[in-house]
Enzyme design. Structure first.
Site, PDB file in Angstrom:
ATOM      1  N   ALA A  36     -11.331  15.432  46.254  1.00  0.00           N
ATOM      2  CA  ALA A  36     -12.245  15.534  47.391  1.00  0.00           C
ATOM      3  C   ALA A  36     -13.551  14.771  47.209  1.00  0.00           C
ATOM      4  CB  ALA A  36     -12.552  17.000  47.683  1.00  0.00           C
TER       5      ALA A  36
ATOM      6  N   GLY B 249     -13.877  11.896  45.437  1.00  0.00           N
ATOM      7  CA  GLY B 249     -13.660  10.466  45.260  1.00  0.00           C
ATOM      8  C   GLY B 249     -13.997   9.716  46.543  1.00  0.00           C
TER       9      GLY B 249
ATOM     10  N   MET C 144     -12.121   7.901  48.654  1.00  0.00           N
ATOM     11  CA  MET C 144     -11.231   8.193  49.766  1.00  0.00           C
ATOM     12  C   MET C 144     -11.282   9.671  50.145  1.00  0.00           C
ATOM     13  SD  MET C 144      -9.677   5.603  51.141  1.00  0.00           S
ATOM     14  CE  MET C 144      -8.191   6.290  51.882  1.00  0.00           C
TER      15      MET C 144
ATOM     16  N   HIS D  18      -8.593  -5.959  44.776  1.00  0.00           N
ATOM     17  CA  HIS D  18      -9.193  -4.640  44.888  1.00  0.00           C
ATOM     18  C   HIS D  18     -10.411  -4.520  43.978  1.00  0.00           C
ATOM     19  CE1 HIS D  18      -5.381  -3.554  46.828  1.00  0.00           C
ATOM     20  NE2 HIS D  18      -5.988  -2.468  47.261  1.00  0.00           N
TER      21      HIS D  18
ATOM     22  N   LYS E  67      -9.854   0.442  40.488  1.00  0.00           N
ATOM     23  CA  LYS E  67      -8.470   0.775  40.829  1.00  0.00           C
ATOM     24  C   LYS E  67      -7.642   0.790  39.553  1.00  0.00           C
ATOM     25  CE  LYS E  67      -4.622  -0.524  43.842  1.00  0.00           C
ATOM     26  NZ  LYS E  67      -4.396   0.890  44.244  1.00  0.00           N
TER      27      LYS E  67
ATOM     28  N   GLY F 167       0.059  -0.458  45.460  1.00  0.00           N
ATOM     29  CA  GLY F 167       1.205   0.088  46.157  1.00  0.00           C
ATOM     30  C   GLY F 167       1.520  -0.680  47.425  1.00  0.00           C
TER      31      GLY F 167
END
Length: 275
Positions: free
Chosen positions: A14, A16, A18, A164, A168, A174
């Site tokens: 929660a 992070g 994203m 990125h 990462k 992905g």
């Protein structure tokens, strides 16, 4: 007509980058209610996640115990959903735990192996429980992949470059792997060799799929999430590129996945499958 109860949602990861965006989007969605916020960072334990992400108090404290939160969410009257934005090392066990508790996973964390995906699919099937694994929640990425699939019918040479931020953890991304898999569904070999290549530095030509598609990964501060699919033929280059400048771009896809996963009885891989 009865009004359906809002969807209870747990966000794992929660605090992070994203996770924070997901918290804000869920808090603003009229048909959802946040019931759990999971983060391992000891400095935020017990704090209101709404205050942390800047959207006002939500009366949901941050805790580190995923199992307890899933057990609590499973007791809700409405079927609950776990949104996972954690780490490749943890996501497999997170998803298995959610399925075991009857909480439907919506997973944005990448890095799951083919064997892990197959195992999770079998586990979800046995539980008759919906599960969504989404390498990229951006609608623009889906459109790029669809355009790449169309172009692949006319080009035999293609390479993928994904760029990125340098935090990462997994490479290739992905999204890049999924793009190559989609191109591979046509059953044709790509990049037929014209010379005997020699890499003076190992990895200079990137990774290569079974279909001959090369994927190159770039990691730099200042980047967010970017991908190019480059097709080549004599006398021409055709480039498809998608750039993300703000993680808010992913939130319509996240909210869509939360709503759609309740209708599923098995594991689905890829945002394009639910659009």
């Amino acid at each position: 007509m009865s009004i359906q109860a809002p969807i209870p949602v747990v966000v794992n990861g929660a605090t992070g980058k994203m996770g924070r965006e997901a918290i804000k989007a869920i808090a603003q969605a009229n048909d959802m209610t946040l019931v759990g916020a999971i983060a391992r960072n000891p400095s935020v334990q017990g704090q209101d996640i709404g205050e942390i992400v800047g959207c006002g108090a939500l009366e949901v404290p941050v805790i580190a115990d995923l199992q307890a939160t899933l057990a609590m969410a499973a007791q809700e009257k409405q079927a609950a959903v776990m949104v996972d934005f954690t780490h490749p090392d943890a996501v497999y066990e997170n998803v298995r735990s959610a399925i075991a508790y009857g909480v439907r996973p919506v997973v944005g964390t990448t890095g799951l192996s083919s064997d892990q995906l197959q195992d999770l699919e079998e586990f979800a099937d046995k539980a008759s429980l919906g599960c969504l694994i989404i390498p990229n929640f951006s609608i623009g990425v889906v459109l790029m992949q669809q355009a790449a699939m169309q172009a692949s019918q006319y080009f035999d040479h293609v390479e993928i470059i994904e760029l990125h931020h340098n935090q990462k953890a997994d490479a290739p991304s992905g999204t890049a792997i999924q793009t190559a898999q989609l191109l591979g569904e046509f059953g044709k070999p790509y990049n037929p060799p014209t010379v005997a290549e020699t890499e003076k530095l190992p990895g200079a030509r990137g990774s290569v799929t079974e279909d001959g598609i090369r994927i190159h990964s770039v990691r730099l501060p200042g980047l967010l999430a970017h991908q190019e699919v480059i097709f080549g033929a004599p006398g021409q280059i055709y480039t498809l590129r998608h750039d993300t400048s703000d993680r808010a771009a992913y939130m319509p896809g996240v909210l869509l996945a939360i709503r759609k996963v309740l209708q599923l009885k098995t594991l689905i891989y890829g945002l394009e499958k639910i659009l």
